[in-house]
Each structure stands twice: as structure tokens, then as C-alpha cells.
Design a protein around this motif. Structure first.
Motif, PDB file in Angstrom:
ATOM      1  N   ILE A  53       3.814  -3.086  -8.802  1.00  0.00           N
ATOM      2  CA  ILE A  53       2.753  -3.292  -8.194  1.00  0.00           C
ATOM      3  C   ILE A  53       2.149  -4.409  -8.695  1.00  0.00           C
ATOM      4  N   THR A  54       2.090  -5.860  -7.557  1.00  0.00           N
ATOM      5  CA  THR A  54       1.577  -6.765  -8.008  1.00  0.00           C
ATOM      6  C   THR A  54      -0.006  -7.177  -8.841  1.00  0.00           C
ATOM      7  N   GLN A  55      -0.243  -7.680 -10.009  1.00  0.00           N
ATOM      8  CA  GLN A  55      -1.268  -7.499 -10.407  1.00  0.00           C
ATOM      9  C   GLN A  55      -2.148  -8.570 -10.607  1.00  0.00           C
ATOM     10  N   THR A  56      -3.376  -9.369 -10.679  1.00  0.00           N
ATOM     11  CA  THR A  56      -4.445 -10.445 -10.365  1.00  0.00           C
ATOM     12  C   THR A  56      -5.218 -10.456 -11.794  1.00  0.00           C
ATOM     13  N   GLY A  57      -4.996  -9.197 -12.907  1.00  0.00           N
ATOM     14  CA  GLY A  57      -6.459  -8.854 -12.923  1.00  0.00           C
ATOM     15  C   GLY A  57      -6.045  -9.495 -15.313  1.00  0.00           C
ATOM     16  N   SER A  58      -6.681  -8.825 -15.759  1.00  0.00           N
ATOM     17  CA  SER A  58      -6.099  -9.152 -17.390  1.00  0.00           C
ATOM     18  C   SER A  58      -5.563  -8.262 -17.961  1.00  0.00           C
ATOM     19  N   THR A  59      -5.285  -7.384 -17.265  1.00  0.00           N
ATOM     20  CA  THR A  59      -4.454  -5.928 -18.192  1.00  0.00           C
ATOM     21  C   THR A  59      -2.945  -6.047 -17.663  1.00  0.00           C
ATOM     22  N   ARG A  60      -2.312  -5.696 -18.959  1.00  0.00           N
ATOM     23  CA  ARG A  60      -1.127  -5.598 -18.315  1.00  0.00           C
ATOM     24  C   ARG A  60      -0.436  -4.331 -17.739  1.00  0.00           C
ATOM     25  N   SER A  61      -1.587  -3.695 -17.308  1.00  0.00           N
ATOM     26  CA  SER A  61      -0.894  -2.238 -16.278  1.00  0.00           C
ATOM     27  C   SER A  61      -1.906  -1.421 -15.694  1.00  0.00           C
ATOM     28  N   MET A  62      -2.125  -1.130 -15.116  1.00  0.00           N
ATOM     29  CA  MET A  62      -2.561   0.123 -14.689  1.00  0.00           C
ATOM     30  C   MET A  62      -3.109   1.129 -14.780  1.00  0.00           C
ATOM     31  N   ASN A  63      -3.757   2.079 -14.499  1.00  0.00           N
ATOM     32  CA  ASN A  63      -3.390   3.973 -14.938  1.00  0.00           C
ATOM     33  C   ASN A  63      -2.521   3.986 -13.842  1.00  0.00           C
ATOM     34  N   ALA A  64      -1.616   4.892 -14.737  1.00  0.00           N
ATOM     35  CA  ALA A  64      -0.301   5.567 -14.211  1.00  0.00           C
ATOM     36  C   ALA A  64      -0.125   6.304 -12.978  1.00  0.00           C
ATOM     37  N   GLY A  65      -1.443   7.149 -12.509  1.00  0.00           N
ATOM     38  CA  GLY A  65      -1.862   7.909 -11.542  1.00  0.00           C
ATOM     39  C   GLY A  65      -2.546   7.026  -9.762  1.00  0.00           C
ATOM     40  N   ALA A  66      -3.557   5.976 -10.408  1.00  0.00           N
ATOM     41  CA  ALA A  66      -3.253   4.949  -9.146  1.00  0.00           C
ATOM     42  C   ALA A  66      -2.038   4.561  -8.760  1.00  0.00           C
ATOM     43  N   ALA A  67      -1.501   3.921 -10.052  1.00  0.00           N
ATOM     44  CA  ALA A  67      -0.117   3.010  -9.507  1.00  0.00           C
ATOM     45  C   ALA A  67       0.739   4.673  -9.019  1.00  0.00           C
ATOM     46  N   ALA A  68       0.972   5.247  -9.066  1.00  0.00           N
ATOM     47  CA  ALA A  68       1.323   6.902  -8.098  1.00  0.00           C
ATOM     48  C   ALA A  68       1.304   6.516  -6.657  1.00  0.00           C
ATOM     49  N   ALA A  69      -0.388   6.435  -6.692  1.00  0.00           N
ATOM     50  CA  ALA A  69      -1.065   6.586  -5.376  1.00  0.00           C
ATOM     51  C   ALA A  69      -0.279   5.667  -3.909  1.00  0.00           C
ATOM     52  N   ILE A  70      -0.638   4.178  -4.968  1.00  0.00           N
ATOM     53  CA  ILE A  70      -0.401   2.801  -4.510  1.00  0.00           C
ATOM     54  C   ILE A  70       1.430   3.057  -4.069  1.00  0.00           C
ATOM     55  N   ALA A  71       2.342   3.972  -4.457  1.00  0.00           N
ATOM     56  CA  ALA A  71       3.834   3.708  -4.530  1.00  0.00           C
ATOM     57  C   ALA A  71       3.901   4.884  -3.515  1.00  0.00           C
ATOM     58  N   MET A  72       3.005   5.853  -3.154  1.00  0.00           N
ATOM     59  CA  MET A  72       3.042   7.030  -2.966  1.00  0.00           C
ATOM     60  C   MET A  72       2.385   6.061  -0.791  1.00  0.00           C
ATOM     61  N   TYR A  73       1.874   5.682  -1.433  1.00  0.00           N
ATOM     62  CA  TYR A  73       0.956   5.599  -0.214  1.00  0.00           C
ATOM     63  C   TYR A  73       2.147   4.051   1.265  1.00  0.00           C
ATOM     64  N   HIS A  74       2.467   3.128  -0.057  1.00  0.00           N
ATOM     65  CA  HIS A  74       3.950   1.933   0.228  1.00  0.00           C
ATOM     66  C   HIS A  74       4.264   2.459   1.186  1.00  0.00           C
ATOM     67  N   TRP A  75       5.281   4.178   0.354  1.00  0.00           N
ATOM     68  CA  TRP A  75       6.117   4.555   0.801  1.00  0.00           C
ATOM     69  C   TRP A  75       6.070   5.060   2.695  1.00  0.00           C
ATOM     70  N   ARG A  76       5.131   5.936   2.714  1.00  0.00           N
ATOM     71  CA  ARG A  76       4.732   6.559   3.786  1.00  0.00           C
ATOM     72  C   ARG A  76       3.990   5.396   4.441  1.00  0.00           C
ATOM     73  N   LEU A  77       3.664   4.374   4.456  1.00  0.00           N
ATOM     74  CA  LEU A  77       3.257   2.841   5.496  1.00  0.00           C
ATOM     75  C   LEU A  77       4.987   3.089   5.914  1.00  0.00           C
ATOM     76  N   GLN A  78       6.017   2.627   4.973  1.00  0.00           N
ATOM     77  CA  GLN A  78       7.031   2.181   6.056  1.00  0.00           C
ATOM     78  C   GLN A  78       7.757   4.218   6.674  1.00  0.00           C
ATOM     79  N   HIS A  79       7.621   5.315   6.152  1.00  0.00           N
ATOM     80  CA  HIS A  79       8.369   5.959   6.363  1.00  0.00           C
ATOM     81  C   HIS A  79       7.279   6.921   7.070  1.00  0.00           C
ATOM     82  N   PRO A  80       6.278   6.777   8.132  1.00  0.00           N
ATOM     83  CA  PRO A  80       5.495   7.553   8.710  1.00  0.00           C
ATOM     84  C   PRO A  80       5.604   8.714   9.335  1.00  0.00           C
ATOM     85  N   PRO A  81       4.743   9.950   9.201  1.00  0.00           N
ATOM     86  CA  PRO A  81       4.890  11.204  10.121  1.00  0.00           C
ATOM     87  C   PRO A  81       5.740  10.949  11.115  1.00  0.00           C
ATOM     88  N   VAL A  82       6.925  11.768  11.759  1.00  0.00           N
ATOM     89  CA  VAL A  82       7.210  11.470  13.010  1.00  0.00           C
ATOM     90  C   VAL A  82       6.864  13.182  13.778  1.00  0.00           C
TER      91      VAL A  82
END
Length: 216
Positions: A176-205
Motif C-alpha cells: 500500500i503506497t504511503q506518503t507519511g513518516s512511518t515505515r508501515s501501517m497497522n496490519a489490521g488496517a492494511a488488511a482491510a484496505i487490501a480486501m476492499y481493493h480486491w472487492r472493487l475488482q471482483h464485486p458481488p454478482v
């Protein structure tokens, strides 16, 4: 005695006569349903909810490396429930921190794998592509990546991230591209973003599968 200043969750006892529906739980009908479930599943038995969810599971899987009893695992599992994933995979220690899951793991199919190789073999046998999520050299930006429909997003423990063995076994790495000062983000937050990104590409039918998530 119920404190009127404390917000109540769910619904109270169902008015009689009760509906004639074997999906309903007599104990919940009599005492009320205070679970964090959508209105459709009010008063339903746990087994009935799981069976109904099975009819509309997404093709997404989620795997989490469990080496440090990470409290983020529960948060990731709860998000996985929100996206009704096909399966959640715990890799490493069998016991994991369930507190953040808020019992949502009961509505999911949770698998345990002793190590990376066992998970990767399980996925390969079923035609599921493992995609690691970590900001490592060679990772491509998540926002530009096309994720497979039959995909398993793999997350490492908070801090150390994915192990070398898991990275080697993944077909791709995304970050996940970041523009702040920390090296990484919280794992739970990263997982939510990644799952949402997958869902945008593969929406429910199927009609009626898209809903608005409750936020607490």
C-alpha cells in the motif's frame, strides 16, 4: 435492571406467535437477539446463518502468519467476515488472539496450517493464488495491481511482516503506497484496505449481496 442510559444492541423478544421457520432459534425468539448481525439474520440459529453465507461466499481467501499472538489477527478476521471470504487461514501457532474478532470467526471457515508449506500446498491444490501484502523490495503498488479472482491475501505478523519462506511461496507481492513518516501501517488496517481493493475488482454478482457495513 436495564440501565436506560446505555444503548441497547439488537432486538428484544419476538412477539408471539412465533414464525414457523426452522432457521430461527427458540432461545433467541424468547430472550431477544443482541448479536452484531444484520437485520436479515435476527433470531437465526448460528448454523443457519453460516449455511446461508455459504451460498454467497466470495472467492477471496485470507491468510495470517501467527508467530507472536498478534492482537491484529482478530481485527483481520472481523474484516474478513464483513467481506464474507471463502476462508481464513491461520499459519503457525494454532491458538490466536480472538478478542478483536468479536466472535465473527463463528461465521467463517477458519483453517489452521502448521507452516508456510502446508498453507501453500493447500492453496495450490485448489487453484488459489497466494499474494503477499507487505512493503518489501519487489512489491508492486496495490492500487495498480490486478488481483486474481481466486486469490489468497497473505499477511505477516505485526512488526516482522511476512517470513522469507512465505515471500518465496507467493506468486506476487503488493504494498500500500504511503506518503507519511512511518515505515508501515497497522496490519489490521492494511488488511482491510487490501480486501476492499480486491472487492472493487471482483464485486458481488448475485443480487442483494452488496450491503453497507456497520461500523462500531
Amino acid at each position: 435492571m436495564i440501565d436506560p442510559t446505555v444503548p441497547t444492541v439488537g432486538v428484544g423478544p419476538h412477539p408471539e406467535p412465533w414464525p414457523d421457520d426452522d432457521r430461527l432459534d427458540p432461545a433467541l425468539l424468547a430472550g431477544g437477539d443482541r448479536r452484531n448481525v444484520v437485520d436479515r439474520y435476527r433470531y437465526w440459529r448460528l448454523e443457519a446463518i453460516v449455511a446461508d453465507l455459504d451460498d454467497s461466499r466470495s472467492r477471496l481467501h485470507v491468510a495470517i502468519q501467527n508467530w507472536e499472538h498478534d492482537f491484529n489477527i482478530g481485527s483481520i478476521v472481523r474484516t474478513a467476515n464483513a467481506f464474507n471470504v471463502a476462508g481464513v487461514h491461520i499459519v503457525g501457532r494454532r491458538r490466536w488472539n480472538r478478542r478483536g474478532a468479536m466472535v465473527t470467526d463463528r461465521y467463517l471457515h477458519v483453517h489452521h496450517h502448521a507452516d508456510e508449506a502446508e498453507l501453500l500446498d493447500w492453496l495450490r491444490e485448489r487453484g488459489v493464488t497466494p499474494v503477499g501484502v507487505d512493503n518489501l523490495p519487489g512489491s508492486v503498488p496495490l492500487e495498480t495491481a490486478q488481483l486474481p479472482a481466486d486469490c489468497c491475501l497473505v499477511f505477516g505478523s505485526e512488526g516482522p511482516g511476512l517470513t522469507d519462506s512465505m515471500v518465496a511461496g507467493c506468486d506476487a507481492l503488493v504494498a500500500i503506497t504511503q506518503t507519511g513518516s512511518t515505515r508501515s501501517m497497522n496490519a489490521g488496517a492494511a488488511a482491510a484496505i487490501a480486501m476492499y481493493h480486491w472487492r472493487l475488482q471482483h464485486p458481488p454478482v448475485a443480487a442483494g449481496m452488496v450491503g453497507v457495513a456497520d461500523v462500531e
